[in-house]
Write an enzyme that holds these catalytic residues in place. Structure first.
Site, short mmCIF file in Angstrom:
data_model
loop_
_atom_site.label_atom_id
_atom_site.label_comp_id
_atom_site.label_asym_id
_atom_site.label_seq_id
_atom_site.Cartn_x
_atom_site.Cartn_y
_atom_site.Cartn_z
N GLY A 11 39.73 26.26 36.26
CA GLY A 11 39.21 27.32 37.11
C GLY A 11 40.25 28.40 37.37
CD GLU A 171 30.81 41.30 52.24
OE1 GLU A 171 31.94 41.29 52.77
OE2 GLU A 171 30.54 40.67 51.20
#
Lengths: 451, 451
Positions: A11, A171
């Site tokens: 990752g 958002e």
């Protein structure tokens, strides 16, 4: 030690990146495995989705970041499964990778809590592809409305719903309101984009529920001032081609639905011999290893850790601190020292809602409105990786600030004309699942900002 | 005149855009129809394909451009067919549009000259989607080579072929050489990207064959200096999963093949009652109308026009001039005046090959190398539409110039891991067609730069 230990980091998000970079110069071989070729500055991903930033502004090629770190190799591959007994990763498409130490930082993705059939109608936001898909959907909705003669159908194109009033949802909703009210002004001839309804739908009692009641109430007022219809205590029972269906109230006819409701941990966590919490996160020891496996670190959104009785939040700074800690711990162990346990330091967190609208919390001090927004702005520019990205983002924002324009309003990847959302896979009419949507219930909800 | 004439412009490229903007304030209703939502600055599209620029830098939303032009409407739609008798356009997905005056500016696309089955193996470059697809293919080739243990297969991933040494092909090849030699340096551990072979393959005797012999020879030398293997007089007989096959010489094992060889006019030209040339372009009268149809204008790459015995080139400035002319002509006719015939003014043309490598020609004066390159740079920044685009492009270029970096190196839209090119549609083994590839033979080959 004729052969250096092999540290494999899975990752390339904030956690994995910090761990791998923290091992620069250490007497180990580091391999960073990621399925995409870039590190993503996830806190600004919603700006790509809402056409304020272009994709390269929030992404950095991983190879570029590790160019000078000679003990590190970047591998573009997807990990299929982990064999902790053999200390081996199996890669998709064949191939495997043996490790001495594994740092699992594969993060989380958005989750539909058992309602995966909602996915085609309500895309979530985790990758650049997700962001470009959402951008296309939103812009095409206005195009479709412009061409639609039937008033009722036109209305459905002008209703945009965002499910979940966590940071991502809030958002997105704020940005959509700005697009409708400002960015598209005067550009259409048959519709008024400002007549679009932006509905932010939350099952819980308040928006941004991880913040204090005061900040949460301020966020709601700010969103409403921006033109968002906030609907709390509103349980979603179904999402389909017609829109969103609720428990005990009329459905909302909306052709554009975005999913900001929940996250689930990477399925790789299930390969480890460890306990997991309800969201699939791996319970780690205070040194971030899996019990009984000192060679297995789990960090970032995939790790479940309590500190002083409260969970370490699933936000970028926590992931970064964990990555840095693991690098230090690995070095200490090589030197024969025992690393102290991990301590998370919380500096604060913030969420932006729109132009000069935000909330922020630092060491117990709370900010709202313009001041919070400027703080958010500076913090995000500061933390954006890469000198050039910062410059371009600043330029884009400065431009957007005084012009109300959004420069990345480019649609691609779809046939022209009025494009309905993708048909659902199979199209089977599954029954609505009760109690399916647990907005904000998954612990470790990603918080896109904190200093 | 109770009702204003309706001018429909099909295509938002350089020609259509100039025509529609030139009609601002005129007593007409203007509708601009395009299948994408943006105007594309095509001369810089190869920079998006080669990861130097991000997509929003070379694209501007059409609605934004026409925001203040109150007599103009933008329609995002694909024209399916034209009925010149009824003066009607039929749109894909239903719907139609009646016109009083039609300005057909639907341009050209890349063509395989009867070898459409090559398309999946050798993508061309006309749209933003094309550019992002090529970017993905090129970057993934290096990733695949890094992971490939078999030396022969690895070699095939590190062989990149560009078919056709016109401006697009030459620019692509030069940029690929820079990527291999500079942008990716030190980023891989198993391969040396600089060992990649970039082969520019041309059936004709020279590269950039529309320029003088002197400039053409200079271009070849410059490309070779940049690391491109230039192969002229090289006839392609087949392209498949293994690579490129030639007439009378061994095949090239290359997993990445890009098509820069030819263009064909938009199929909409076939709807008009007019003669067309071999490339499908519509032969227009000196006033750019179709003979017998004063209400039908054809401009840009779709128009075939000779002036003083030479064809007007298929380049952006010619399309712009045609669009401006049509706007003036329509105004004149509304005033009852007879417009003079169109006169194309050739200022010059240029092609860039890489960092400080280019050729240019102005009023018969010829430039090469660094001077040509600076001229190219300034001209392109100047002609880029939109203040912010210019700034971002300049910033990106300045950054790239001293860092050798390419910032837009983001792969999306594909599953992870080593991705082979798309399987060919059907996969039928069609026989190689002789004389199939006619590099540079199509008149009106797009020339990506001219002042």
């Amino acid at each position: 030690m004729s052969r250096q230990p092999h540290v494999v980091v899975v990752g390339g998000g904030f956690g994995g990146l910090s761990a791998a970079r923290g091992l620069a110069g250490a007497p180990v071989r580091v391999t960073l495995v990621d399925r995409s070729n870039h590190h993503l500055f996830q806190p600004l991903l919603y700006q790509v989705a809402t056409a304020a930033l272009d994709s390269a502004s929030v992404a950095m090629p991983l190879r570029r970041l590790f160019r000078r770190q000679r003990n590190a190799t970047v591998l573009l591959a997807e990990v299929e499964r982990i064999d902790p007994g053999l200390r081996r990763l199996h890669l998709e498409g064949g191939g495997s990778l043996d490790y001495d130490i594994l740092v699992l930082a594969s993060g989380a993705t958005h989750a539909y809590f058992g309602n995966d059939h909602w996915a085609p109608w309500a895309p979530g936001l985790k990758t650049l592809d997700d962001a470009l898909g959402i951008r296309r959907r939103v812009l095409m909705a206005f195009e479709a409305a412009e061409r639609e003669p039937d008033p009722e159908k036109r209305r459905a194109w002008l209703n945009l719903a965002v499910i979940g009033a966590g940071p991502t949802g809030a958002e997105l909703a704020g940005a959509l309101a700005e697009i409708a009210r400002h960015a598209l002004r005067d550009e259409f001839r048959n519709i008024d984009p400002a007549s679009a309804r932006i509905c932010l739908i939350e099952a819980g009692p308040r928006v941004l529920g991880t913040y204090s009641e005061r900040l949460s109430a301020s966020a709601r007022r700010q969103l409403e001032r921006l033109g968002v219809e906030v609907q709390t205590g509103c349980k979603v029972t179904g999402i389909d081609a017609d829109g969103v269906h609720f428990e005990g109230r009329p459905s909302l006819a909306a052709r554009t639905v975005l999913w900001g409701a929940g996250v689930a941990a990477s399925p790789l966590g299930a390969c480890l011999p460890a306990e997991r919490d309800r969201a699939g996160r791996v319970r780690v020891r205070p040194d971030l290893t899996v019990p009984g496996h000192p060679e297995l670190y789990v960090i970032g959104d995939l790790a479940a850790l309590e500190q002083d009785g409260t969970p370490v939040p699933g936000i970028a700074p926590a992931a970064k601190q964990m990555g840095q800690y693991v690098a230090r711990a690995v070095r200490a162990r090589i030197d024969g020292r025992d690393p102290p346990p991990f301590r998370y330091r919380h500096y604060g967190s913030m969420a932006t809602l729109g132009r000069r609208h935000a909330i922020a919390e630092f060491h117990g001090r709370e900010l709202t409105g313009t001041l919070a927004w400027w703080t958010w702005l500076l913090a995000h520019i500061y933390f954006l990786i890469g000198f050039r990205n910062r410059l371009v983002v600043m330029l884009d924002w400065a431009w957007a600030y005084w012009s109300h324009r959004r420069n990345a309003r480019i649609i691609f990847g779809e046939p022209p004309g009025v494009v309905p959302p993708d048909a659902p896979p199979g199209g089977e009419a599954l029954p609505a699942v009760e109690d399916a949507q647990e907005v904000g219930a998954a612990p470790g909800k990603d918080d896109p900002a904190a200093a």
